[in-house]
Design a protein around this motif. Structure first.
Motif, mmCIF file in Angstrom:
data_model
loop_
_atom_site.group_PDB
_atom_site.id
_atom_site.type_symbol
_atom_site.label_atom_id
_atom_site.label_comp_id
_atom_site.label_asym_id
_atom_site.label_seq_id
_atom_site.Cartn_x
_atom_site.Cartn_y
_atom_site.Cartn_z
ATOM 1 N N ARG A 55 -5.256 9.267 -2.065
ATOM 2 C CA ARG A 55 -5.027 9.437 -3.503
ATOM 3 C C ARG A 55 -3.763 10.230 -3.836
ATOM 4 O O ARG A 55 -3.574 10.637 -4.973
ATOM 5 N N SER A 56 -2.922 10.488 -2.835
ATOM 6 C CA SER A 56 -1.689 11.225 -3.118
ATOM 7 C C SER A 56 -0.564 10.724 -2.223
ATOM 8 O O SER A 56 -0.808 10.209 -1.131
ATOM 9 N N MET A 57 0.652 10.891 -2.713
ATOM 10 C CA MET A 57 1.812 10.478 -1.928
ATOM 11 C C MET A 57 1.933 11.324 -0.663
ATOM 12 O O MET A 57 2.372 10.829 0.382
ATOM 13 N N THR A 106 -7.711 3.399 -10.717
ATOM 14 C CA THR A 106 -7.741 4.593 -11.558
ATOM 15 C C THR A 106 -6.372 5.230 -11.778
ATOM 16 O O THR A 106 -6.174 5.952 -12.752
ATOM 17 N N ASP A 107 -5.422 4.954 -10.888
ATOM 18 C CA ASP A 107 -4.091 5.564 -10.992
ATOM 19 C C ASP A 107 -3.010 4.542 -10.614
ATOM 20 O O ASP A 107 -2.363 4.663 -9.569
ATOM 21 N N PRO A 108 -2.806 3.531 -11.458
ATOM 22 C CA PRO A 108 -1.828 2.480 -11.132
ATOM 23 C C PRO A 108 -0.404 2.994 -10.947
ATOM 24 O O PRO A 108 0.367 2.417 -10.188
ATOM 25 N N ASP A 109 -0.062 4.102 -11.609
ATOM 26 C CA ASP A 109 1.282 4.669 -11.440
ATOM 27 C C ASP A 109 1.480 5.139 -10.001
ATOM 28 O O ASP A 109 2.571 5.017 -9.437
ATOM 29 N N PHE A 110 0.428 5.672 -9.411
ATOM 30 C CA PHE A 110 0.476 6.112 -8.006
ATOM 31 C C PHE A 110 0.685 4.916 -7.088
ATOM 32 O O PHE A 110 1.520 4.951 -6.183
ATOM 33 N N ALA A 121 3.933 4.259 -4.704
ATOM 34 C CA ALA A 121 3.770 4.085 -3.252
ATOM 35 C C ALA A 121 4.419 2.789 -2.786
ATOM 36 O O ALA A 121 5.099 2.754 -1.753
ATOM 37 N N VAL A 122 4.220 1.719 -3.540
ATOM 38 C CA VAL A 122 4.805 0.421 -3.188
ATOM 39 C C VAL A 122 6.328 0.481 -3.280
ATOM 40 O O VAL A 122 7.036 -0.061 -2.425
ATOM 41 N N LYS A 123 6.818 1.161 -4.287
ATOM 42 C CA LYS A 123 8.270 1.284 -4.447
ATOM 43 C C LYS A 123 8.881 2.033 -3.268
ATOM 44 O O LYS A 123 9.964 1.685 -2.781
ATOM 45 N N LYS A 124 8.165 3.052 -2.760
ATOM 46 C CA LYS A 124 8.693 3.868 -1.670
ATOM 47 C C LYS A 124 8.514 3.209 -0.313
ATOM 48 O O LYS A 124 9.410 3.261 0.538
ATOM 49 N N TYR A 125 7.366 2.553 -0.104
ATOM 50 C CA TYR A 125 7.035 2.085 1.240
ATOM 51 C C TYR A 125 6.856 0.578 1.395
ATOM 52 O O TYR A 125 6.672 0.094 2.508
ATOM 53 N N ASN A 185 4.323 -5.746 -7.219
ATOM 54 C CA ASN A 185 4.935 -6.099 -5.932
ATOM 55 C C ASN A 185 4.129 -5.642 -4.727
ATOM 56 O O ASN A 185 4.684 -5.455 -3.627
ATOM 57 N N VAL A 186 2.816 -5.437 -4.915
ATOM 58 C CA VAL A 186 1.943 -5.205 -3.765
ATOM 59 C C VAL A 186 2.000 -6.450 -2.879
ATOM 60 O O VAL A 186 1.911 -7.571 -3.367
#
Length: 240
Positions: free
Chosen positions: A84-86, A108-112, A116-120, A159-160
């Motif tokens: 649940r966290s970066m 529950t936290d689509p921004d997270f 995560a997808v943007k980074k990894y 982009n998942v």
């Protein structure tokens, strides 16, 4: 089709649940490191590991064990359960885990999930756990009013690259996978789909492969002998 032997961790042991019910756990191996090594030795090319304690507590409870499992097996590993966290994702990936699964937080936290997808990128998979077509969260304890198809479409827009879909009502039941829902997902989105829940036989794996899915997860059927690692290797090879 990639087939993932599943290892669920609870209190440092390999367990299987029935329909996600933590009160109905069965210990299948007290040594998860030996189990991971055994699967790899028998031909597994990718392992699916779930930290059930982590799913309940929202932190990587079994991280050290998972790291040892990865080292012993010497094959790629994807891990889920309470991520649940970066910071958790960073730690998992920097420690050599190949793919991290974001489950409840995907809803529950689509921004997270987006961050995560943007980074990894491809190192992030999103888990959709559903009952009667509606998404479940928090270790399957809460059922939302969000359709699994709607959430899958939202994930695709972020982009998942990979979705792991679990039909809770079939998980650990050996009643066969939900082919109808998997077929609906395959038509609804164009990203990699991994089926989870209900696989009971080699025929089930073959049926999932015929849908053109990227992958499937085998758990209880593998532990009780309904499916052998030879079956998994042969179905995998026939799908390519």
């Amino acid at each position: 089709m990639q087939i993932f032997p599943a290892i669920d961790l609870k209190n440092g042991q390999c367990v299987r649940l029935f329909q996600g019910d933590f009160s109905k756990k069965i210990i299948v191996n007290e040594d998860p490191i030996a189990q991971a090594k055994s699967f790899a030795k028998s031909g597994a090319t990718y392992l699916h590991i779930v930290d059930l304690d982590g799913a309940l507590e929202g932190r990587p409870v079994n991280l050290e064990i998972i790291q040892q499992m990865k080292k012993a097996a010497k094959v790629p590993v994807q891990v889920g359960g309470g991520i649940r966290s970066m910071a958790q994702i960073d730690y998992y990936l920097q420690s050599g885990i190949d793919r991290v699964i974001i489950g409840s937080a995907a809803l529950t936290d689509p921004d997270f999930l987006q961050a995560a997808v943007k980074k990894y990128g491809s190192k992030i998979a999103a888990g959709i756990d559903a009952k009667n077509g509606f998404v479940a969260t928090s270790g399957w304890l809460n059922i939302s009013q969000v359709s699994f198809l709607d959430l899958a479409k939202q994930m695709e827009a972020m982009n998942v690259e990979t979705i792991i879909y679990t039909d809770i009502s079939r998980d650990g039941t050996l009643t066969g996978p939900n082919l109808e829902q998997m077929a609906a997902l395959q038509k609804h989105v164009t990203i990699n789909l991994i089926a989870s829940g209900g696989v009971s036989s080699r025929a089930d794996l073959e049926a999932l492969s015929e849908l053109g899915l990227y992958g499937a997860i085998a758990g209880k059927a593998l532990y009780n002998g309904n499916i052998s690692m030879s079956d998994i290797v042969e179905v995998e090879q026939s799908a390519y």
